[in-house]
Design a protein around this motif. Structure first.
Motif, PDB file in Angstrom:
ATOM      1  N   ARG A 348       0.833  -1.197   0.000  1.00 57.43           N
ATOM      2  CA  ARG A 348       0.000   0.000   0.000  1.00 57.43           C
ATOM      3  C   ARG A 348       0.873   1.254   0.000  1.00 57.43           C
ATOM      4  N   ILE A 349       0.230   2.362  -0.312  1.00 59.94           N
ATOM      5  CA  ILE A 349       0.843   3.675  -0.190  1.00 59.94           C
ATOM      6  C   ILE A 349       0.224   4.358   1.017  1.00 59.94           C
ATOM      7  N   LEU A 350       1.062   4.876   1.895  1.00 56.22           N
ATOM      8  CA  LEU A 350       0.585   5.565   3.090  1.00 56.22           C
ATOM      9  C   LEU A 350       0.888   7.048   2.945  1.00 56.22           C
ATOM     10  N   ILE A 351      -0.152   7.865   3.031  1.00 55.00           N
ATOM     11  CA  ILE A 351      -0.013   9.324   2.952  1.00 55.00           C
ATOM     12  C   ILE A 351      -0.548   9.911   4.249  1.00 55.00           C
ATOM     13  N   GLN A 352       0.210  10.837   4.828  1.00 62.26           N
ATOM     14  CA  GLN A 352      -0.206  11.468   6.077  1.00 62.26           C
ATOM     15  C   GLN A 352      -0.200  12.976   5.943  1.00 62.26           C
ATOM     16  N   ILE A 353      -1.222  13.589   6.515  1.00 70.49           N
ATOM     17  CA  ILE A 353      -1.327  15.038   6.608  1.00 70.49           C
ATOM     18  C   ILE A 353      -1.439  15.356   8.094  1.00 70.49           C
ATOM     19  N   ALA A 354      -0.465  16.066   8.627  1.00 69.61           N
ATOM     20  CA  ALA A 354      -0.432  16.334  10.065  1.00 69.61           C
ATOM     21  C   ALA A 354      -0.185  17.804  10.311  1.00 69.61           C
ATOM     22  N   ASP A 355      -0.740  18.306  11.401  1.00 68.55           N
ATOM     23  CA  ASP A 355      -0.466  19.684  11.823  1.00 68.55           C
ATOM     24  C   ASP A 355      -0.099  19.694  13.294  1.00 68.55           C
ATOM     25  N   ASP A 356       0.534  20.774  13.718  1.00 68.08           N
ATOM     26  CA  ASP A 356       0.905  20.905  15.131  1.00 68.08           C
ATOM     27  C   ASP A 356       0.016  21.938  15.802  1.00 68.08           C
ATOM     28  N   GLY A 357      -1.272  21.896  15.464  1.00 69.89           N
ATOM     29  CA  GLY A 357      -2.216  22.889  15.957  1.00 69.89           C
ATOM     30  C   GLY A 357      -2.896  22.502  17.256  1.00 69.89           C
ATOM     31  N   ARG A 358      -4.121  22.965  17.413  1.00 70.39           N
ATOM     32  CA  ARG A 358      -4.838  22.818  18.684  1.00 70.39           C
ATOM     33  C   ARG A 358      -5.447  21.436  18.861  1.00 70.39           C
ATOM     34  N   GLY A 359      -5.523  20.661  17.802  1.00 77.85           N
ATOM     35  CA  GLY A 359      -6.148  19.355  17.910  1.00 77.85           C
ATOM     36  C   GLY A 359      -7.663  19.457  17.813  1.00 77.85           C
ATOM     37  N   LEU A 360      -8.305  18.320  17.710  1.00 79.37           N
ATOM     38  CA  LEU A 360      -9.759  18.281  17.555  1.00 79.37           C
ATOM     39  C   LEU A 360     -10.422  18.497  18.907  1.00 79.37           C
ATOM     40  N   ASP A 361     -11.419  19.373  18.942  1.00 78.04           N
ATOM     41  CA  ASP A 361     -12.192  19.615  20.169  1.00 78.04           C
ATOM     42  C   ASP A 361     -13.227  18.512  20.294  1.00 78.04           C
ATOM     43  N   LEU A 362     -12.888  17.446  21.002  1.00 74.62           N
ATOM     44  CA  LEU A 362     -13.772  16.282  21.073  1.00 74.62           C
ATOM     45  C   LEU A 362     -15.052  16.584  21.824  1.00 74.62           C
ATOM     46  N   ASP A 363     -15.002  17.494  22.803  1.00 72.74           N
ATOM     47  CA  ASP A 363     -16.242  17.856  23.507  1.00 72.74           C
ATOM     48  C   ASP A 363     -17.224  18.521  22.552  1.00 72.74           C
ATOM     49  N   ARG A 364     -16.708  19.381  21.677  1.00 67.36           N
ATOM     50  CA  ARG A 364     -17.585  20.015  20.680  1.00 67.36           C
ATOM     51  C   ARG A 364     -18.121  18.989  19.693  1.00 67.36           C
ATOM     52  N   VAL A 365     -17.264  18.032  19.310  1.00 63.82           N
ATOM     53  CA  VAL A 365     -17.726  16.976  18.406  1.00 63.82           C
ATOM     54  C   VAL A 365     -18.859  16.195  19.052  1.00 63.82           C
ATOM     55  N   ARG A 366     -18.717  15.882  20.342  1.00 65.16           N
ATOM     56  CA  ARG A 366     -19.780  15.149  21.043  1.00 65.16           C
ATOM     57  C   ARG A 366     -21.078  15.937  21.048  1.00 65.16           C
ATOM     58  N   ARG A 367     -20.977  17.250  21.336  1.00 63.76           N
ATOM     59  CA  ARG A 367     -22.191  18.080  21.372  1.00 63.76           C
ATOM     60  C   ARG A 367     -22.866  18.117  20.012  1.00 63.76           C
TER      61      ARG A 367
END
Length: 870
Positions: A348-367
């Motif tokens: 397979r070919i593995l491609i990654q897109i990454a950032d060093d930002g704030r990350g996903l707000d999981l509490d907001r995702v839950r809401r």
């Protein structure tokens, strides 16, 4: 459409794609070579427009060329405003060309405002190069400008009659001489012999390439069938011709494959411009780092991933990265980083897109998930963070508070997943609050021919991509012997424990192996992601070139397979995906493959741990597996009392034994379980009651300073577990274990954000004779520098919040009292690419965590080198 116009459109579009990237590069780091290339490309576009009477295109290109000419001649300094204006002209040219391609004529429009903007920037009152810059600009450009003066619209030897101009001559040499992506690099033709060189590339329609690929695949299948027949008949008159046919078929299919393969960088060409424009629009400083662009993909796959990649990069810039002020408050560099990487991983070919930002707000995702009725509160309460994060792939889902020109409409991530799954791939998301987000795309091979190892489990045959096979090991009589950790089989290979996956049992073709059972067969050592494991099979046949077909949609959820193929005997078999097999078996082989974020996004610390019981206590204990040399079960009769403690004759030497907690001699006929530690000639056995398991899990270590011999406690495998301090027990068993040669005590600064790793590494370094100062992050380390602290060497982790190890190294090397200090990287990612990047960045050495010998050797070399230089 006129053939010459069609060729002009194709070549100009290729030039425009190159211009986008080159202009962004010029703005970031102006240099003469890049500027000269940009000027030549725009000059060629302008000149060719004039040949065809495309006045609107010519006017825009001419205005851009005038400004670039001033940059080239050193009369103006390159500014962001100027680059933006030239990029705007490129966009205008692209829009005009789209209309030209659709109707055969330039679309109507007014470019007066754009031309006026370019002319204003080129006007004398716009300002010349600031004093002192001429000395930098002119020497860079002077040798590059001479060839350009010789290429003013060279004419063809004769007319090129076309219906559009009734036989009027059309000099198209300038367009043909321009560099064209996909057809080879080059420069504008000069004079003399160079101008007479024939064209070395032609354009072939994609349907023709597709047909050739299909025919080559069928030819490979027929070749395999003929070879199978020849093997069954032994020597015959057909053997020699078949061997020649086989060689020619291989060369043919290899050549056809090359015509379809393109570097993944072809799908990335627009991203530097995209990120640059997004940064200006969003008021953010964004650094785009792209690695692995030379990784090649099938053209069809490349086209299908182009839009998903673009959307994910936009999401990183808009949702992921913080603004400069927010990043400063978080202790991060003002410039956010987006890392785009690609590599081949088995089949397979593995491609990654990454950032060093704030990350996903999981509490907001839950809401949002609850608000949209995607899940009930009871079901949501039972979900882990990874499952919650996957809501972003639902149609119409968005966490943005407001709709912007960039995002917020809830359209995109579901399309990303749909497009990736359409070609049999998968996309996953991993996020860590405050550290960033990593998106991982795995794309299976589709129309491709690879070398595969044919193996057998029970009565079924399977293909394993040859690129993933490290070696083959026979097990059973005359070969290696399996060992057992609780009920899990392992193979000891050159001193390392290798987890095994019985293929038959994994796929439900055979019952699970019973602990301690005798096993015969073969182990194929496979590389999956960043770790290795052994695939236990019944038989191994031969390697064979196979035509890979994508798995049917109904089988797409079976993670163990990446495709299927037809063998020479007509049998249809499945192609195994090593990474999928490891995930299906529940192996955690290390995060280096998925942490290719190069300091962008990291989750909590993980470690591979050996679980055991000792001292008659029910609470399990743990020790880092990498520190244990061997596991042994020795007969009770072999234990002796020597001096004040037990010992055993082991491998020709007397090895002291140390119980962990209360201990009593085993009954005759029983065995004593032990962990063997070794450093050179020194060996020590820790006597334990029972070996339980080997696991790899995130660690949240709670220190226990009041308990000597233990680093702390953590929840491991669902139970409260005490973690051993190996340095304590090794000193207790052999006071000279960490002895050193004396002399001045070297001062060492250890920068490591993980408390778990600090409590393992720091005592070992102290015992080895170093005066160790520890810091939890780069900011604390630099604060020591400001206070005047001095050291003989720095040992730093790579993945840390805020400023990572590479940023810390750059800051140390920038100047000041630490500029010449040796800096050694301590990391869990030690693949060839990681090590190459580490050495290129300027680390004195780049070593793995838990490998105490190499850490001490690297520090010794670095410090002795510094003292020799002094």
């Amino acid at each position: 459409m006129d053939d010459l116009i069609a060729e002009f459109l194709t070549e100009t579009n290729e030039a425009l794609a190159e211009l986008d990237t080159a202009l962004v590069q010029l703005e970031r780091a102006p240099d003469g070579e890049t500027l000269a290339r940009i000027f030549r490309l725009v000059h060629t576009v302008k000149g060719t427009c004039g040949f065809f009477g495309l006045s609107r295109l010519e006017g825009v290109a001419h205005a851009a060329e005038n400004l670039l000419g001033l940059y080239r001649d050193g009369e103006r300094a390159v500014t962001p405003e100027g680059v933006s204006a030239v990029l705007a002209s490129i966009d205008a040219i692209r829009t005009i060309m789209a209309g030209l391609a659709e109707t055969g004529a330039e679309p109507p429009g007014d470019d007066a405002a754009l031309r006026a903007r370019l002319e204003a920037l080129a006007a004398p009152e716009a300002g010349a190069v600031p004093p002192g810059q001429e000395a930098l600009t002119e020497p860079l450009l002077e040798p590059l400008l001479e060839p350009a003066a010789e290429c003013e619209e060279p004419e063809l030897p004769g007319p090129l009659p076309t219906p559009a101009n009734d036989g009027a001559p059309r000099p198209l040499a300038a367009a043909r001489a321009a560099p064209a992506a996909g057809t080879g690099a080059g420069t504008v033709a000069g004079t003399g012999a160079e101008a007479a060189l024939p064209v070395q590339a032609i354009r072939v329609s994609l349907p023709v390439l597709d047909d050739l690929m299909t025919l080559a695949s069928e030819l490979v299948l027929v070749r395999n069938q003929l070879l199978q027949v020849a093997r069954s008949q032994g020597d015959s008159a057909f053997s020699a011709p078949l061997q020649r046919l086989s060689r020619i078929t291989s060369e043919l299919q290899e050549g056809v494959m090359k015509t379809r393969m393109q570097p993944v960088s072809a799908a990335w060409s627009k991203l530097p411009r995209l990120v640059r424009d997004l940064g200006q629009e969003l008021g953010k400083r964004i650094e785009l780092v792209m690695t692995g662009g030379e990784t090649e993909l099938d053209r069809q796959v490349l086209e299908l991933i182009r839009d998903p990649l673009t959307h994910m990069v936009r999401n990183c810039a808009d949702h992921g990265l913080e603004g400069p002020e927010e990043r400063r408050r978080a202790g991060k560099p003002e410039a956010g980083r987006i890392l785009l990487s690609a590599r081949q991983e088995g089949g397979r070919i593995l491609i990654q897109i990454a950032d060093d930002g704030r990350g996903l707000d999981l509490d907001r995702v839950r809401r949002r998930a609850l608000e949209r009725g995607l899940v009930t509160e009871a079901a949501l309460a039972g979900m882990d963070d990874a499952d919650v994060a996957r809501f972003v792939f639902r149609p119409g889902f968005s966490t943005a508070e407001a709709v912007t020109a960039v995002s917020g409409r809830g359209v995109g991530m579901d399309v990303v997943r749909t497009n990736i799954e359409r070609i049999g791939g998968s996309v996953d998301l991993r996020s860590s609050a405050g550290r960033g987000t990593t998106l991982t795309i795995r794309i299976p091979l589709t129309l491709a021919i690879i070398s595969g190892l044919i193996v057998q489990a029970e009565a079924e045959r399977f293909a394993v991509p040859q690129a993933a096979v490290v070696e083959l090991v026979r097990v059973g009589p005359g070969g290696a012997t399996l060992e057992w950790v609780n009920v899990a089989p392992v193979l000891r290979l050159r001193g390392q424990l290798l987890p095994l996956v019985p293929l038959g049992a994994l796929l439900g073709l055979a019952p699970a192996l019973e602990a301690g059972a005798a096993v015969e067969g073969f182990v194929a050592v496979l590389q999956a992601d960043a770790g290795r494991f052994g695939l236990l099979v019944d038989g191994v046949f031969d390697t064979e070139e196979i035509v890979v077909k994508p798995v049917a949609p109904i089988l797409r959820d079976l993670a163990a397979f990446s495709g299927n193929t037809i063998l020479g005997d007509g049998g249809v078999i499945m192609i195994l995906d090593p990474g999928g097999v490891a995930r299906l078996a529940g192996l955690s082989l290390g995060r280096a493959g998925e942490a290719e974020a190069e300091g962008a996004a990291e989750s909590t610390d993980t470690a591979q741990l050996l679980l055991f019981r000792a001292g008659g206590q029910p609470t399990p204990l743990a020790v880092p597996l990498g520190l244990v040399a061997r596991l042994e079960a020795l007969p009770a009769e072999s234990l002796e009392l020597v001096g004040e403690g037990p010992a055993v004759q082991y491998r020709g030497r007397l090895m002291p034994l140390l119980p962990v907690g209360a201990w009593s001699r085993p009954q005759p006929g029983a065995t004593q379980q032990m962990l063997v530690f070794q450093e050179g000639e020194r060996m020590l056995g820790l006597m334990v009651d029972e070996i339980l398991d080997v696991v790899q899990e995130p660690l949240a270590l709670r220190p226990s300073g009041a308990r000597p011999g233990f680093l702390g406690s953590a929840i491991i495998a669902g139970r409260g577990t005490d973690v051993l301090d190996c340095a304590h027990w090794l000193r207790l068993g052999d006071p000279a274990w960490f002895g050193h040669s004396g002399g001045p005590v070297p001062r060492l600064l250890v920068v490591e954000d993980s408390g778990f790793f600090r409590q393992i590494v720091v005592p070992a370094l102290s015992s080895a004779g170093y005066a160790v100062t520890e810091c939890a992050d780069a900011a604390a380390a630099l604060a020591l520098r400001e206070k005047g602290a001095m050291f003989d060497a720095v040992l730093t982790d790579i993945e840390m919040p805020g400023m990572d190890g590479f940023d810390l190294l750059a800051e140390i090397r920038r100047g000041g009292p630490w500029a010449a200090l040796p800096v050694v990287a301590l990391t869990s990612r030690t693949g060839p690419r990681d090590m190459a990047r580490g050495h290129a960045a300027g680390f004195n050495d780049y070593v793995a965590k838990f490998d105490r010998d190499r850490v001490l050797a690297a520090l010794g070399r670095a410090i002795s080198g510094l003292r020799s230089a002094a």
